[in-house]
Scaffold this motif. Structure first.
Motif, PDB file in Angstrom:
ATOM      1  N   MET A 150      -6.320   3.982  -2.678  1.00 34.42           N
ATOM      2  CA  MET A 150      -5.424   4.027  -3.834  1.00 34.42           C
ATOM      3  C   MET A 150      -5.566   2.762  -4.675  1.00 34.42           C
ATOM      4  SD  MET A 150      -1.987   5.814  -2.237  1.00 34.42           S
ATOM      5  CE  MET A 150      -1.128   5.911  -3.814  1.00 34.42           C
ATOM      6  N   MET A 151      -5.773   1.632  -4.011  1.00 34.42           N
ATOM      7  CA  MET A 151      -6.013   0.392  -4.754  1.00 34.42           C
ATOM      8  C   MET A 151      -7.321   0.476  -5.536  1.00 34.42           C
ATOM      9  SD  MET A 151      -4.782  -2.594  -2.126  1.00 34.42           S
ATOM     10  CE  MET A 151      -3.038  -2.844  -1.776  1.00 34.42           C
ATOM     11  N   MET A 152      -8.316   1.129  -4.944  1.00 32.30           N
ATOM     12  CA  MET A 152      -9.577   1.342  -5.665  1.00 32.30           C
ATOM     13  C   MET A 152      -9.332   2.154  -6.933  1.00 32.30           C
ATOM     14  SD  MET A 152     -12.391   2.274  -2.751  1.00 32.30           S
ATOM     15  CE  MET A 152     -12.674   1.230  -1.322  1.00 32.30           C
ATOM     16  N   VAL A 153      -8.513   3.190  -6.812  1.00 26.15           N
ATOM     17  CA  VAL A 153      -8.200   4.027  -7.974  1.00 26.15           C
ATOM     18  C   VAL A 153      -7.548   3.183  -9.066  1.00 26.15           C
ATOM     19  CG1 VAL A 153      -6.783   5.945  -8.804  1.00 26.15           C
ATOM     20  CG2 VAL A 153      -8.001   6.151  -6.632  1.00 26.15           C
ATOM     21  N   GLY A 154      -6.601   2.340  -8.672  1.00 23.48           N
ATOM     22  CA  GLY A 154      -5.941   1.481  -9.650  1.00 23.48           C
ATOM     23  C   GLY A 154      -6.911   0.554 -10.349  1.00 23.48           C
ATOM     24  N   ALA A 191       0.507   5.328  -8.013  1.00 18.98           N
ATOM     25  CA  ALA A 191       1.078   6.421  -7.222  1.00 18.98           C
ATOM     26  C   ALA A 191       1.172   7.704  -8.044  1.00 18.98           C
ATOM     27  CB  ALA A 191       2.455   6.017  -6.699  1.00 18.98           C
ATOM     28  N   ALA A 192       1.576   7.578  -9.305  1.00 21.71           N
ATOM     29  CA  ALA A 192       1.697   8.757 -10.165  1.00 21.71           C
ATOM     30  C   ALA A 192       0.336   9.388 -10.430  1.00 21.71           C
ATOM     31  CB  ALA A 192       2.370   8.372 -11.481  1.00 21.71           C
ATOM     32  N   ARG A 193      -0.663   8.560 -10.663  1.00 21.36           N
ATOM     33  CA  ARG A 193      -2.012   9.072 -10.932  1.00 21.36           C
ATOM     34  C   ARG A 193      -2.570   9.802  -9.712  1.00 21.36           C
ATOM     35  NH1 ARG A 193      -5.810  11.668 -13.246  1.00 21.36           N
ATOM     36  NH2 ARG A 193      -7.880  10.721 -13.299  1.00 21.36           N
ATOM     37  N   CYS A 194      -2.365   9.234  -8.536  1.00 20.44           N
ATOM     38  CA  CYS A 194      -2.883   9.855  -7.313  1.00 20.44           C
ATOM     39  C   CYS A 194      -2.174  11.173  -7.011  1.00 20.44           C
ATOM     40  CB  CYS A 194      -2.733   8.894  -6.135  1.00 20.44           C
ATOM     41  SG  CYS A 194      -3.793   7.428  -6.248  1.00 20.44           S
ATOM     42  N   THR A 238       1.734  12.568  -1.619  1.00 22.66           N
ATOM     43  CA  THR A 238       0.950  11.333  -1.551  1.00 22.66           C
ATOM     44  C   THR A 238       1.897  10.137  -1.456  1.00 22.66           C
ATOM     45  OG1 THR A 238       0.876  11.293  -3.966  1.00 22.66           O
ATOM     46  CG2 THR A 238      -1.002  12.280  -2.826  1.00 22.66           C
ATOM     47  N   PRO A 239       1.420   8.984  -0.982  1.00 21.45           N
ATOM     48  CA  PRO A 239       2.288   7.805  -0.858  1.00 21.45           C
ATOM     49  C   PRO A 239       2.900   7.407  -2.198  1.00 21.45           C
ATOM     50  CG  PRO A 239       0.246   7.488   0.361  1.00 21.45           C
ATOM     51  CD  PRO A 239       0.070   8.742  -0.430  1.00 21.45           C
ATOM     52  N   ASP A 240       4.162   6.986  -2.170  1.00 25.25           N
ATOM     53  CA  ASP A 240       4.807   6.539  -3.401  1.00 25.25           C
ATOM     54  C   ASP A 240       4.619   5.035  -3.575  1.00 25.25           C
ATOM     55  OD1 ASP A 240       6.585   5.291  -1.693  1.00 25.25           O
ATOM     56  OD2 ASP A 240       8.171   6.775  -1.966  1.00 25.25           O
ATOM     57  N   THR A 282       4.339  -1.981  -1.218  1.00 21.77           N
ATOM     58  CA  THR A 282       5.096  -3.161  -0.795  1.00 21.77           C
ATOM     59  C   THR A 282       5.055  -3.319   0.716  1.00 21.77           C
ATOM     60  OG1 THR A 282       6.578  -2.905  -2.693  1.00 21.77           O
ATOM     61  CG2 THR A 282       7.340  -4.290  -0.875  1.00 21.77           C
ATOM     62  N   VAL A 283       5.293  -2.220   1.426  1.00 23.34           N
ATOM     63  CA  VAL A 283       5.258  -2.251   2.893  1.00 23.34           C
ATOM     64  C   VAL A 283       3.862  -2.621   3.379  1.00 23.34           C
ATOM     65  CG1 VAL A 283       5.563  -0.866   4.982  1.00 23.34           C
ATOM     66  CG2 VAL A 283       7.100  -0.540   3.027  1.00 23.34           C
ATOM     67  N   PHE A 284       2.856  -2.055   2.737  1.00 21.92           N
ATOM     68  CA  PHE A 284       1.464  -2.285   3.128  1.00 21.92           C
ATOM     69  C   PHE A 284       1.086  -3.755   2.979  1.00 21.92           C
ATOM     70  CE2 PHE A 284      -3.130  -2.067   1.842  1.00 21.92           C
ATOM     71  CZ  PHE A 284      -3.624  -1.690   3.078  1.00 21.92           C
ATOM     72  N   ARG A 285       1.448  -4.357   1.854  1.00 24.49           N
ATOM     73  CA  ARG A 285       1.090  -5.758   1.612  1.00 24.49           C
ATOM     74  C   ARG A 285       1.837  -6.704   2.545  1.00 24.49           C
ATOM     75  NH1 ARG A 285       1.727  -4.027  -4.013  1.00 24.49           N
ATOM     76  NH2 ARG A 285      -0.335  -3.645  -4.913  1.00 24.49           N
ATOM     77  N   LYS A 286       3.067  -6.358   2.880  1.00 28.12           N
ATOM     78  CA  LYS A 286       3.834  -7.212   3.789  1.00 28.12           C
ATOM     79  C   LYS A 286       3.314  -7.119   5.218  1.00 28.12           C
ATOM     80  CE  LYS A 286       8.241  -7.300   1.283  1.00 28.12           C
ATOM     81  NZ  LYS A 286       9.688  -6.930   1.333  1.00 28.12           N
ATOM     82  N   ARG A 287       2.788  -5.970   5.571  1.00 26.70           N
ATOM     83  CA  ARG A 287       2.339  -5.759   6.948  1.00 26.70           C
ATOM     84  C   ARG A 287       1.051  -6.515   7.258  1.00 26.70           C
ATOM     85  NH1 ARG A 287       3.008  -1.539  10.813  1.00 26.70           N
ATOM     86  NH2 ARG A 287       4.296  -0.367   9.345  1.00 26.70           N
ATOM     87  N   LEU A 288       0.139  -6.575   6.295  1.00 26.81           N
ATOM     88  CA  LEU A 288      -1.188  -7.126   6.558  1.00 26.81           C
ATOM     89  C   LEU A 288      -1.331  -8.543   6.012  1.00 26.81           C
ATOM     90  CD1 LEU A 288      -3.420  -4.042   5.680  1.00 26.81           C
ATOM     91  CD2 LEU A 288      -2.541  -4.725   7.916  1.00 26.81           C
TER      92      LEU A 288
END
Length: 371
Positions: free
Chosen positions: A83-87, A99-102, A120-122, A127-133
């Motif tokens: 999804m980051m690649m898409v952005g 998120a809307a585009r995906c 698809t993920p909202d 935010t959760v993803f960036r905090k986790r890693l």
């Protein structure tokens, strides 16, 4: 030409209000979008390099702690990276937009591995993803992509270009507080105005006092915005003062591949620790190409930047450590006195000047302007 409504009645119109969902739909009957195209090819390449498997191995240890603690299962990290690649590929600057585009595109849903009936993920998933890693995982994932680019001949690593920009932070000057006391800027000014005999209950009078007072300065060492502590007071592209960040990237000028990228403090100078960032990028290129770093010898032939990156000492270190040409113009060439420089710095300035004036140097500067 059309002759009135009689001719138009031959065509069957779609009335959105008359649409009615079928009671039963076979999965094979759902629309899937075109099977060829950019994202289909990209998915094929990612599958060929086992992108999902590599990402899972990088992230596995950071997801084990959350297993079995309740709540919905975490989103597949490979999906989040896609999804980051898409952005990035579509120039979407917000998590909500990505998120809307995906969610809206059939071909991107297939790229992510989602059926039409799946959510698809909202935007909150980012935010959760960036905090986790930690940052090290994102860097490792970036290197996985670089390895894929190298395998397909899209990472040459011979000519690098570096550039920075300015972006406005999600914070405003009106929200500044003192770092030590957490006093707001307005309360601070009102205190000074009261001491000077100004009516603190008159906002206009306090504002006039603030504009006219001597020694008025907003230092980043003294002030910050709690909404974005990393933001700095600085000039935007249009010359106005605001809270800013300074993103910087190093690219392969032959292919456009991004070698390194970071968001630097808004008040950081372009030349500050320049040699560190360049040498790290050079070593990364050499690692991708299976080459050991040796002082004064490198696969990277040149580093190109604008005049804001010119610093004699930094250029000398880059040239000696990597052996690369520094195609970086000198904004102070007319006023610079070579006699005031040390032998190594003087030689570095001369080498950079020759590189800028050369035919190949001009071509590299032109390429850098395209990225």
């Amino acid at each position: 030409t059309w002759q009135g409504g009689a001719e138009m009645s031959k065509f069957r119109r779609k009335d959105p209000k008359a649409l009615q969902a079928d009671l039963w739909i076979q999965p094979g009957e759902l629309a899937k979008g075109p099977k060829d195209g950019f994202y289909s090819k990209l998915l094929e390449v990612l599958e060929g390099m086992d992108f999902t498997g590599q990402v899972h191995r990088l992230c596995e240890v950071h997801y084990k702690a959350g297993t079995g603690v309740g709540g919905r299962p975490p989103t597949d990290p490979a999906v989040m990276f896609k999804m980051m690649m898409v952005g990035f590929l579509e120039g979407i600057g917000s998590d909500r937009g990505i998120a809307a585009r995906c969610a809206d595109s059939l071909i991107i849903r297939r790229f992510l591995g989602y059926n039409l009936t799946e959510e698809t993920p909202d935007h909150s998933s980012f935010t959760v993803f960036r905090k986790r890693l930690p940052d090290t995982v994102f860097q490792a994932a970036h290197e996985v992509v670089l390895e894929g680019l190298r395998a397909h001949g899209l990472l040459k690593g011979r000519h690098l270009g570096i550039d920075s920009s300015v972006i406005e932070a999600n914070a405003s000057l009106s929200g500044l507080v003192q770092r030590n006391t957490e006093t707001s800027y307005w309360d601070y000014v009102k205190g000074l105005a009261g001491e000077a005999g100004v009516d603190v209950n008159d906002p206009a009078a306090v504002a006039r006092f603030d504009r006219a007072r001597k020694g008025r300065k907003t230092s980043n060492k003294e002030w910050c915005n709690p909404d974005d502590p990393d933001a700095r007071v600085g000039r935007t592209k249009d010359g106005a003062w605001d809270m800013i960040h300074k993103p910087e990237h190093i690219v392969d000028l032959e292919t456009g591949a991004i070698i390194a990228a970071e968001v630097r403090p808004g008040d950081a100078g372009d030349t500050a620790d320049l040699y560190t960032r360049i040498i790290e990028a050079v070593e990364l290129v050499e690692e991708m190409q299976g080459q050991d770093h040796a002082e004064g010898v490198s696969r990277v032939r040149s580093v190109t930047a604008d005049k804001g990156y010119h610093n004699p000492q930094e250029l000398g270190i880059i040239q000696n450590e990597t052996g690369t040409r520094t195609v970086i113009g000198d904004a102070s060439a007319a006023s610079r006195k070579p006699a005031n420089l040390g032998p190594e710095a003087r030689q570095a300035v001369r080498r950079a000047a020759r590189a800028v004036k050369s035919k190949s140097g001009k071509a590299l500067l032109k390429k850098r302007g395209m990225h």
